[in-house]
Write a protein that holds these residues in place. Structure first.
Motif, mmCIF file in Angstrom:
data_model
loop_
_atom_site.group_PDB
_atom_site.id
_atom_site.type_symbol
_atom_site.label_atom_id
_atom_site.label_comp_id
_atom_site.label_asym_id
_atom_site.label_seq_id
_atom_site.Cartn_x
_atom_site.Cartn_y
_atom_site.Cartn_z
ATOM 1 N N TRP A 55 0.858 -1.180 0.000
ATOM 2 C CA TRP A 55 0.000 0.000 0.000
ATOM 3 C C TRP A 55 0.899 1.236 0.000
ATOM 4 C CZ3 TRP A 55 -1.801 -4.025 3.202
ATOM 5 C CH2 TRP A 55 -3.060 -4.523 2.853
ATOM 6 N N ASP A 73 1.871 -5.687 5.312
ATOM 7 C CA ASP A 73 1.726 -6.440 6.570
ATOM 8 C C ASP A 73 2.845 -7.477 6.613
ATOM 9 O OD1 ASP A 73 -0.769 -5.598 7.993
ATOM 10 O OD2 ASP A 73 -1.584 -5.871 5.989
ATOM 11 N N LEU A 93 3.895 -3.362 8.559
ATOM 12 C CA LEU A 93 2.767 -3.039 9.451
ATOM 13 C C LEU A 93 2.750 -4.023 10.616
ATOM 14 C CD1 LEU A 93 0.236 -2.277 6.593
ATOM 15 C CD2 LEU A 93 1.471 -0.612 8.008
ATOM 16 N N ARG A 99 -7.786 -11.616 17.360
ATOM 17 C CA ARG A 99 -6.410 -11.400 16.923
ATOM 18 C C ARG A 99 -5.393 -11.712 18.009
ATOM 19 N NH1 ARG A 99 -6.361 -5.902 13.268
ATOM 20 N NH2 ARG A 99 -4.498 -6.843 12.369
ATOM 21 N N LYS A 115 1.350 -1.127 16.404
ATOM 22 C CA LYS A 115 -0.100 -1.062 16.195
ATOM 23 C C LYS A 115 -0.788 -1.965 17.197
ATOM 24 C CE LYS A 115 -0.629 -4.699 12.668
ATOM 25 N NZ LYS A 115 -0.776 -5.065 11.270
ATOM 26 N N HIS A 116 -1.997 -1.715 17.602
ATOM 27 C CA HIS A 116 -2.883 -0.648 17.171
ATOM 28 C C HIS A 116 -3.051 0.223 18.399
ATOM 29 C CE1 HIS A 116 -3.682 -4.439 15.007
ATOM 30 N NE2 HIS A 116 -3.813 -3.691 13.950
ATOM 31 N N ARG A 170 -14.765 -3.909 16.709
ATOM 32 C CA ARG A 170 -13.567 -3.059 16.724
ATOM 33 C C ARG A 170 -13.758 -1.716 16.048
ATOM 34 N NH1 ARG A 170 -9.235 -5.311 12.205
ATOM 35 N NH2 ARG A 170 -10.695 -5.707 10.542
ATOM 36 N N MET A 230 0.382 3.086 14.293
ATOM 37 C CA MET A 230 -0.945 2.997 13.683
ATOM 38 C C MET A 230 -2.000 3.161 14.774
ATOM 39 S SD MET A 230 -2.865 -0.145 11.660
ATOM 40 C CE MET A 230 -1.585 -0.429 10.475
ATOM 41 N N TYR A 275 -8.726 1.196 15.492
ATOM 42 C CA TYR A 275 -10.074 1.525 15.021
ATOM 43 C C TYR A 275 -10.974 2.039 16.148
ATOM 44 C CZ TYR A 275 -9.506 -1.203 10.637
ATOM 45 O OH TYR A 275 -9.120 -1.690 9.417
ATOM 46 N N ASP A 288 -5.757 3.222 10.900
ATOM 47 C CA ASP A 288 -5.977 1.853 10.468
ATOM 48 C C ASP A 288 -6.857 1.909 9.212
ATOM 49 O OD1 ASP A 288 -5.974 -0.864 10.176
ATOM 50 O OD2 ASP A 288 -6.508 -1.317 12.246
ATOM 51 N N TRP A 289 -6.836 0.812 8.489
ATOM 52 C CA TRP A 289 -7.304 0.776 7.101
ATOM 53 C C TRP A 289 -8.825 0.927 6.916
ATOM 54 C CZ3 TRP A 289 -2.484 0.989 7.365
ATOM 55 C CH2 TRP A 289 -1.642 0.814 6.263
ATOM 56 N N SER A 299 -5.407 -9.807 7.788
ATOM 57 C CA SER A 299 -4.272 -9.021 7.285
ATOM 58 C C SER A 299 -2.921 -9.635 7.636
ATOM 59 C CB SER A 299 -4.344 -7.591 7.823
ATOM 60 O OG SER A 299 -4.219 -7.572 9.226
ATOM 61 N N GLU A 332 -9.233 -11.917 12.369
ATOM 62 C CA GLU A 332 -9.614 -10.515 12.278
ATOM 63 C C GLU A 332 -11.092 -10.414 11.884
ATOM 64 O OE1 GLU A 332 -6.572 -8.575 10.013
ATOM 65 O OE2 GLU A 332 -7.761 -6.737 9.913
HETATM 66 C C1 BGC Z 1 -5.696 -4.151 10.270
HETATM 67 C C2 BGC Z 1 -4.249 -3.719 10.350
HETATM 68 C C3 BGC Z 1 -3.583 -3.981 9.025
HETATM 69 C C4 BGC Z 1 -4.322 -3.245 7.942
HETATM 70 C C5 BGC Z 1 -3.727 -3.458 6.578
HETATM 71 C C6 BGC Z 1 -6.393 -3.516 9.093
HETATM 72 O O1 BGC Z 1 -7.678 -4.030 8.933
HETATM 73 O O2 BGC Z 1 -6.364 -3.831 11.459
HETATM 74 O O3 BGC Z 1 -3.594 -4.401 11.376
HETATM 75 O O4 BGC Z 1 -2.226 -3.607 9.070
HETATM 76 O O5 BGC Z 1 -5.659 -3.713 7.900
HETATM 77 O O6 BGC Z 1 -3.879 -4.752 6.159
#
Ligand code: BGC
Length: 701
Positions: A75, A92, A142, A156, A188-189, A199, A232, A235, A267-268, A393, A452
């Motif tokens: 990314w 990641d 990440l 997680r 993170k996080h 979350r 990071m 959420y 976070d994404w 992830s 996740e």
């Molecule tokens: C996760 C992160 C991860 C990111 C990118 C998110 O949903 O919480 O830990 O680095 O996605 O994949």
């Protein structure tokens, strides 16, 4: 590479371009630490000073978000060629380079590595993952995930190192230091992220003392001691404010008190909500693309709602990350040969061996006596599964995975290894089990059970082993008295009922691509198990604080895991820090010096460790500190650990140093950490419930 400046030239937005240059910034001590040296920091800051006045507002805003397009599985936060600003490509994750980049070494999950209690090994793993990330086109990894495991049902759980902030801090620091030889690491996080299913919206109410003592100390450590490149934001929301907009967490604590000099990213996809709140609180980079930043941020600056200085500070941080970590002069490469190297794969195997925790072995069936082995039956749902963890992830795609069955077949030449692929159901199965020298049942969870949320399984429904697998184990145990159960999962399973029914239990986590070999080598005694539980295994789920993953508001108090069980005087099934060996150890002669210390002093706890058994092995000596004062304190908390390898009969002294300032409690009234003058009990032993040695240290005012 995208030539952003061309877009900008086509539609110039001049606010910010040509504005008063920001004051020349002499690097602070924190920036020097972040950058690695005073000379480098000075050079980088001068370069940024020179760049900022040349960047238009739209340039600056563009540097504050990612690009939606994934490049080679990374990314990117896109750079600007014309200004020599490189792209910051990210990948990641916590157990190896993410699957989007193609084959990479799949290490045991972080929770397994937590069970090694070995920061030096984690440093090597961090370096290997960092190297593979850099060779996959990424400048940022990440990882590490370093949230406190508040409850083992957290989906997680496997991504973090355990339940104790001191232990997490030691492992995460080592990972960061290793990884940052090649890329920037991402802590993170941030913060208080320990529920999956809610979350994206859950608000965690947590008092300041709990926040400071339980949820933040390990983050502080990687920022202050580890100069982590990026952070990071989580959420979830904490005390009413989303982490990406949380002024207290980001601006006051992380960037203020801890002087973090790098960028905070979101976070994404679902991590940002409000342009003004995020920019004011200090979110520097929205990932993976602009939702509340981009045009809305530019508009907010133009409307005077967000000061340009706020944007400049964020841009300075995203540039500092690139230049301090030499993303421009040592850019990432695409070098497939650097991934899954024989060294890295061997390290994954070594880590797996060291992560296995022997939970029970009362009759000494393990290690299996090679010389007498003729026939082994391998059975259980996961006997031949490539079970390496979550498919969210953190998922990694190695070129091969050694299953337990394959590992046993390879490690036991000359032994007949029979795979019983279903629970025994026929007289032939009965005869097979009766004739076997050992029956190995591989059971546990998979990515269908935990992971996740949104992208994978989310939180676990319970701590129990699925009923069909319990039945399978029982069916085998009814037909053989040589049953070893190997359990795979990201965290605790409540398997107490099965303990008396089988001869031995080994906990294997998600052991990575070489896991099957490691399991075989431990079962066969080529490796003496030395893993220790980095979390408590409760006898019953009801013994733990409730896990509420449906409410939008939850409250966290100071107690979870072993701290909670100690407080309520309930015995765990297996304690924090626990793990058996094929040998035995004894500790004696604790000396803690000095016995009286001041708040800025250091004490050294030394004891003798003896291998009292017949095999060489590794012992993990653990030091816990407790004692009462005016400020709230747990019964005991882990404050240090150290490992020693001993031959049979050998004795060695082990020393653990404790800085008295690390014993400080958060004093709500003073809004600061304070070491209370009082007596502190130092306890030393083999787990949080096996602490035969005691000493008292008096801390003077
Ligand atoms: C996760 C992160 C991860 C990111 C990118 C998110 O949903 O919480 O830990 O680095 O996605 O994949």
């Amino acid at each position: 590479m995208r030539t952003l400046s061309r877009l900008i030239l086509a539609a110039p937005i001049l606010l910010g371009c040509g504005a008063t240059p920001p004051a020349s910034s002499a690097p602070t001590a924190a920036i020097i630490a972040y950058c690695g040296s005073e000379a480098r920091a000075g050079e980088v800051e001068r370069r940024i000073d020179g760049l900022l006045p040349r960047l238009s507002l739209s340039d600056k805003v563009a540097l504050m978000h990612g690009s939606i397009i994934q490049a080679d599985g990374t990314w990117p936060a896109v750079g600007i060629d014309e200004f020599g600003i490189p792209t910051l490509a990210m990948i990641d994750g916590p157990r190896g380079v993410g699957r989007a980049a193609g084959p990479a070494t799949a290490f045991p999950v972080a929770m397994a590595r937590g069970a090694t209690f070995d920061p030096e090994m984690e440093r090597r793993i961090g370096e290997a993952i960092g190297r593979e990330a850099h060779a996959s086109g990424a400048a940022v990894i990440l990882a590490p995930t370093m949230n406190v495991l508040r409850h083992p049902r957290w989906g997680r759980a496997q991504e973090t190192y355990g339940e104790d902030p001191h232990h997490i801090g030691a492992l995460a620091l080592a990972f960061v230091e290793g990884a940052q030889r090649h890329v920037l690491a991402t802590a993170k996080h941030f913060a208080v992220n320990s529920i999956e299913n809610t979350r994206l919206k859950v608000d965690v109410t947590v008092d300041e003392q709990t926040l400071r003592e339980i949820y933040l100390p390990h983050f502080r450590r990687v920022v202050v001691e580890g100069r982590v490149g990026a952070v990071m934001a989580a959420y979830n929301s904490v005390n009413g404010s989303f982490c990406s907009e949380n002024d207290h967490l980001l601006r006051e604590i992380l960037k203020g008190e801890w002087s973090f000099a790098g960028p905070v990213m979101s976070d994404w996809l679902w991590g940002t909500h409000d342009t003004l709140a995020a920019s004011r609180a200090g979110l520097d980079l929205e990932m993976p693309f602009a939702k509340v930043y981009g045009d809305p941020l530019q508009g907010a600056v133009e409307a005077g709602q967000v000061p340009l200085s706020t944007v400049d500070d964020s841009v300075r941080r995203v540039l500092r990350a690139r230049f301090c970590y030499r993303v421009d002069t040592a850019p990432p490469t695409h070098d497939l040969a650097a991934r899954e190297t024989p060294d890295h794969v061997a390290l994954a195997g070594e880590a797996a061996e060291r992560s296995l925790v022997l939970l029970t072995n009362p009759g000494g069936l393990l290690p299996l006596a090679r010389a007498k082995l003729r026939k082994i039956v391998v059975t259980g749902k996961l006997a031949d599964s490539a079970n390496i963890g979550d498919r969210g992830s953190s998922s990694v795609m190695p070129s091969h995975v050694v299953t337990p069955l394959a590992g046993l077949r390879a490690a036991a030449p000359g032994v007949e290894v029979v795979h019983l692929a279903a629970p025994p159901s026929s007289p032939a199965d009965d005869a097979l089990l009766a004739a076997a020298d050992a029956v190995i049942v591989i059971a546990g969870l998979t990515s269908d059970d935990e992971g996740e949320a949104q992208v994978a399984a989310g939180d676990r429904k319970s701590l129990a082993l699925p009923a069909d697998q319990v039945a399978w184990i029982r069916a085998v145990a009814a037909r053989s008295d040589r049953v070893v159960v190997v359990l795979e999962a990201g965290a605790a399973l409540t398997v107490g009922d099965l303990v008396p029914e089988v001869e031995a239990m080994l906990f294997a986590w998600y052991p990575g691509m070489e896991g099957g070999t490691a399991i075989a080598r431990v079962l066969l005694g080529d490796v003496n198990p030395s893993g220790r539980l980095p979390l408590v295994f409760p006898a019953r789920e009801a013994d733990l604080p409730p896990f509420d993953n449906t409410s939008e508001k939850v409250a966290y108090g100071p107690l979870h895991g072993y701290r909670h069980l100690d407080e309520i005087h309930v015995a765990p099934l297996f304690p924090f820090g626990f793990g058996l060996s094929y040998t035995t150890f004894a500790v004696a002669n604790l000396l803690v010096e000095p016995a009286t210390a001041s708040a800025n002093g250091t004490v050294r706890a030394t004891c003798d460790v003896t291998n009292t058994g017949a095999k060489g092995g590794r012992h993990t000596v653990q030091l816990y500190v407790g004692g009462k004062g005016a400020l709230r304190r747990p019964v005991r908390a882990l404050r240090g650990f150290s490992q020693v390898d001993l031959n049979p009969g050998e004795t060695r002294a082990v020393t653990i140093e404790v800085k008295i300032e690390d014993l400080a409690s958060w004093d709500e009234g003073a809004a600061a950490f304070r070491v209370e003058p009082a007596d502190y009990t130092f306890e030393v032993g083999a787990s949080s419930r096996d602490l035969p040695l005691h000493a008292v240290v008096t801390v003077t005012p």
